[in-house]
Enzyme design. Structure first.
Site, PDB file in Angstrom:
ATOM      1  N   TYR A 153       0.814  -1.233   0.000  1.00 14.66           N
ATOM      2  CA  TYR A 153       0.000   0.000   0.000  1.00 14.66           C
ATOM      3  C   TYR A 153       0.844   1.279   0.000  1.00 14.66           C
ATOM      4  CZ  TYR A 153      -0.296  -0.296   5.281  1.00 14.66           C
ATOM      5  OH  TYR A 153      -0.084  -0.380   6.620  1.00 14.66           O
ATOM      6  N   GLU A 154       0.229   2.358  -0.382  1.00 14.82           N
ATOM      7  CA  GLU A 154       0.939   3.639  -0.626  1.00 14.82           C
ATOM      8  C   GLU A 154       2.022   3.476  -1.689  1.00 14.82           C
ATOM      9  OE1 GLU A 154      -0.221   6.339   0.501  1.00 14.82           O
ATOM     10  OE2 GLU A 154      -1.525   5.569   2.065  1.00 14.82           O
ATOM     11  N   GLY A 155       1.776   2.618  -2.663  1.00 12.85           N
ATOM     12  CA  GLY A 155       2.737   2.407  -3.750  1.00 12.85           C
ATOM     13  C   GLY A 155       3.601   1.192  -3.481  1.00 12.85           C
TER      14      GLY A 155
END
Lengths: 590, 590
Positions: free
Chosen positions: B439-441
């Site tokens: 998550y968040e890239g």
């Protein structure tokens, strides 16, 4: 969804490993390459059609404990019946008691399909096979006749009972107590982590139990092996009274939910009736017979799950579209290609496939060595093959199962956020994979076995013979293909790193215990690199016979040489320089 | 059970990173080293006393979906109330709206404790903080006054809504539609993977939503950012009607069960009332403000979970007895020492601790650079610090979170069979850790950002400045201690490897995308190695002030140099030679 990698297996068995050496051996009258292909075809159908579709059910429903015994998912029970009906429990067992006597090589190839399609299911026949092996090699003729036919037919299953709460890796600490009573013993004690220790597949379960006869010496020299049937067996083979053994509970585990992990209590009432196998106090030796076979079989679980993870990641990445890859080699046309074309996703897929193929090759090579060690006529070649097979077992077990976890984790990563959602199935593979580096001896135990019993005890003879053979074979490769030349050079560099590290291990046996795991991993990467280079050469030579398949093989080999083999240099260096900083550290001060 | 590593944190902040540079800056009037220590002490008490005890409950009970909204475990709801009462939601926020304006350095140190003790809980304040940051930097004065005080006080929470089923890593594919209606918009669309998208902690939730105004350009240049409150807020600040947004379902995930991951449906009825932030079509730019902060915060989750896994493994291995270690340096006496003294177990513990400390140091160093970039007076130093902080963010996010998974997995391994049993808790850490590289890239996205935006765009200026500084600092280390000399040499060798690899990345930007993940990992290992060598030198210099603590630090640094830094050589080589075999491969033929 899972597709058995039949082309890969045929290539590995027939071409890379060369199973023609098994054909015509007097011990293996029925073996032929055609027989192997036919068995693999059938096994593929079973794995894809019966085991794979219920894999998720095993995870979701799981085995259930009840006071009357463990209840398996109905779908698993039905699959077991079909497995028996198909004769799969007989494949590797001795012909004398109804087995088909297939070589370990073929057995290993087939078991990969069970493990990939349904690991939780696979464990039941695996453990039965270990119990069969122990009775066959160490039991009396009467015991063989009484138990083996029904275990080999699948009418009954078998288990291995080693662990107790205080005795995991350290079997010397076993306390289960056996009291002699006429022609049998009474057993008292608790065993934990017993895979398929109870279930409702069959009317009986034959437990192979380690215990200590009253008055036996302390430590591993006082351990004996017993047969303890769940239900006593009359002399005419019919079932008698239930024995004094009970499944007290099952574990709530991270994965393999479809496989019951039992706490078994022996002798809560009058003592469980137990029959000694072989002689008293030789139980550990007998147990290692089961263990060696089981370690190879657990080892294959690593790449089997890596294969499953790879297939699922490949399928997802070929359909999921997410931004235009900034790279060459994407399909023409106006449509945005799927994420498999993103270079980093491709890197992950290639990593999964390259490690899977290499670990499979190493395991099948080890299996072949065990077959040759068993079935060749007496002589140097037989002894060398046997030693090499045993040398490779801890490497297969340790390297392949650690790869299983990391490749399953990479499979989650390819899926992005979807990988973290249980419905996708990628997470189950990761959860299931995590047991393999632990059971049948942790990676640390394997690595200790490697540097101690396998490399230390013969002063490196078996390992150096393997190194010399790999080097000689690689040097003989001569190809005008630049890729093959690169694979050859990378593999040779890896072999040299392994040679250096082996010398370091022999020079400092105490230090070796601190860096045994990096040494084991080095062995895997390098033996895998040698076989990958060989595969590369074969793939170029036969490119025209199956262009797509062999083109992919070349891609994979090239990737292995450039991206995975360099790890050998780091590992070798760590083996040579890493021990002191570990030995000197004091865990009380961390 | 979890103990906040206060000594480690104080050493890192005050000595290794040197927070005295922040003291006296006009933007940070309240900051002092004593203030930091007091905050850390309080945070430790909260993490150990409130969050850790309910961590397992979050995993077992989890968040529950109901037609009336998501229901959180009662213990989580109570803990959130205490968190608010303790003022923890205010720590990093602007003083103007009720925040305490603490620097990122201190915030990062404190958030580690939340993440280690209860990752699922930590996500709610983390996302609120991101939403606060976005409104604060990009919203109008009226928006700030309306939303920030209650979000900063914790009375309301915030979310980030990016992902849609077809738009994960590729935000250009966002379809959520906004139709202008007077002073606001009506929003229609579905968002997935919304962390804490619904819950019953608070009376309102402020959603920050990416959408596309009707008629906006295609791709990322047509994305706008909106504030969409769950409950509409009247001009006097009181709550009005519920908005047209609904949690349709929550995900069944591998881990962080105590954190609801929601599917949110906007505009099923009349359209959700949405307020534009800043200007139309600049949403992506605003979103990156949130993202950068969130990436650092997710990055710390990696070593926070590694720390938890290490603590649990250390505790288990110090009490579990299992066979006598064949090694020197075991305690005297007749009792068999615990497994922590087995060399391979020690190796695993040292690996966990060394990586954890290194990753923590890198993250705190990055946080410090961001603080200096924000708070220093205008000038070269400020600009350089800002660039360096941004350069390091993808390394912190990618390297630390991948380490989080592998160190949690190693924690399972130290436990042997017990690690696979859910009751032990080691498996939960592994399950929880698996989300952080996603998550968040994802790690791949971070690595692409690193080689593209961070290294490529300035032609390597920021990276080469860091390399030069590391090299100069290391060369200045002069110590008669052999261990420090070895750490220095190993770190310098690592820096040279990073320099080589950076040149390769700059020379071949397309190839760099294929090996960006190994390059990112190289960055982590080497920057971590530099800080570990610095810590080594400090530990020797101050050994007498706290002998046990600094002896352990020396052990860890020595281990990092001998066993972990060699990986830099392999990674550098892979960066230099690995790309072609990836770019040339055709995923259609795998």
């Amino acid at each position: 969804m899972y597709k058995a990698p039949l082309k890969e297996l045929r290539f590995a068995i027939h071409q890379l490993i060369g199973d023609e050496r098994l054909v015509g051996l007097s011990d293996l009258p029925d073996y032929s390459t055609e027989f192997a292909d036919a068995v693999l075809d059938e096994a593929a159908r079973f794995a894809e059609g019966v085991l794979d579709p219920i894999n998720r059910i095993g995870d979701r429903t799981g085995a259930k404990w009840t006071a009357e015994g463990v209840r398996m998912p109905a779908e698993f029970k039905a699959a077991y019946a079909k497995f028996v009906e198909g004769g799969w429990t007989q494949l590797r067992a001795e012909a004398e008691f109804g087995g088909q006597g297939a070589p370990t090589l073929l057995g290993t190839a087939v078991e990969e399909l069970w493990a990939s399609s349904n690991l939780a299911f696979k464990l039941c026949p695996m453990l039965t096979q270990g119990a069969v092996e122990a009775i066959n090699q160490c039991g009396s003729q009467a015991q063989k006749e009484k138990y083996l036919p029904k275990m080999i037919s699948g009418e009954w299953t078998g288990t291995m009972n080693l662990t107790e709460p205080q005795a995991g890796s350290d079997l010397a600490a076993i306390r289960t107590r056996a009291v002699k009573e006429g022609d049998h013993y009474r057993l008292y004690g608790q065993k934990i982590f017993i895979t398929y220790g109870d279930h409702d597949y069959t009317s009986n379960i034959i437990h192979m139990v380690l215990g200590r006869v009253e008055g036996a010496p302390a430590g591993v020299r006082g351990i004996s092996l017993f047969i303890v049937p769940k239900v006593l067996v009359n002399d005419d083979g019919s079932l008698g009274k239930p024995n004094d053994v009970r499944c007290v509970s099952i574990e709530h585990k991270l994965g393999i939910h479809g496989s019951p992990t039992c706490v078994l209590s022996y002798g809560d009432k009058e003592g469980a009736v137990a029959y000694l196998v072989g002689e008293e106090n030789r139980g550990l030796e007998y147990m290692f017979i089961m263990m060696n076979a089981a370690r190879l079989s657990v080892g294959l679980e690593g790449y089997a799950l890596a294969e499953r993870a790879y297939q699922q990641a490949l399928e997802y990445s070929r359909t999921r579209v997410q931004g235009k890859p900034k790279t060459k080699n994407v399909p023409d046309g106006s449509k945005v290609p799927p994420i498999a074309y993103h270079p980093d996703v491709k890197r992950m897929l290639l990593t999964q496939k390259a490690y899977t193929d290499a670990a499979r090759a190493v395991a099948l090579y080890a299996a072949m060595q065990l077959d040759l060690g068993k079935h060749l006529p007496d002589g140097d070649e037989k002894a060398k093959a046997q030693a090499r097979g045993e040398l490779l077992i801890p490497i297969v077990k340790g390297w392949s199962t650690e790869l299983g976890v990391s490749m399953a984790s990479l499979g989650v990563q390819v899926h992005g956020g979807m990988g973290f959602i249980e419905e996708t199935g990628a997470a189950q593979i990761l959860r299931d994979s995590r047991i393999a580096p632990i059971y049948e001896g942790t990676t640390g135990i394997q690595a200790g076995d490697l540097v101690g019993r396998k490399v230390g005890r013969d002063n490196g003879a078996a390992m150096n013979a393997l190194i010399a053979d790999m080097q000689a074979e690689l040097e003989k490769i001569s190809s005008s293909d630049a890729g093959v030349a690169a694979s050859k050079a990378a593999a040779l560099e890896g072999v040299a790193a392994l040679k250096d590290a082996t010398a370091a291990v022999l020079k400092d046996p105490e230090g070796a215990l601190a860096v045994c795991v990096p040494y084991l991993m080095l062995g895997g990467v390098v033996v895998g690199g040698w076989l990958t280079a060989k595969a590369h050469e074969l793939a170029v030579r036969q490119a025209s016979t199956d262009p797509d398949f062999f083109a992919a093989k070349q891609q994979i080999s090239r990737f292995y040489a450039a991206n995975l083999l360099p790890e050998a240099q780091t590992l070798s260096r760590v083996v040579k320089q890493g021990a002191a900083s570990i030995l000197d550290a004091d865990p009380a001060k961390l």
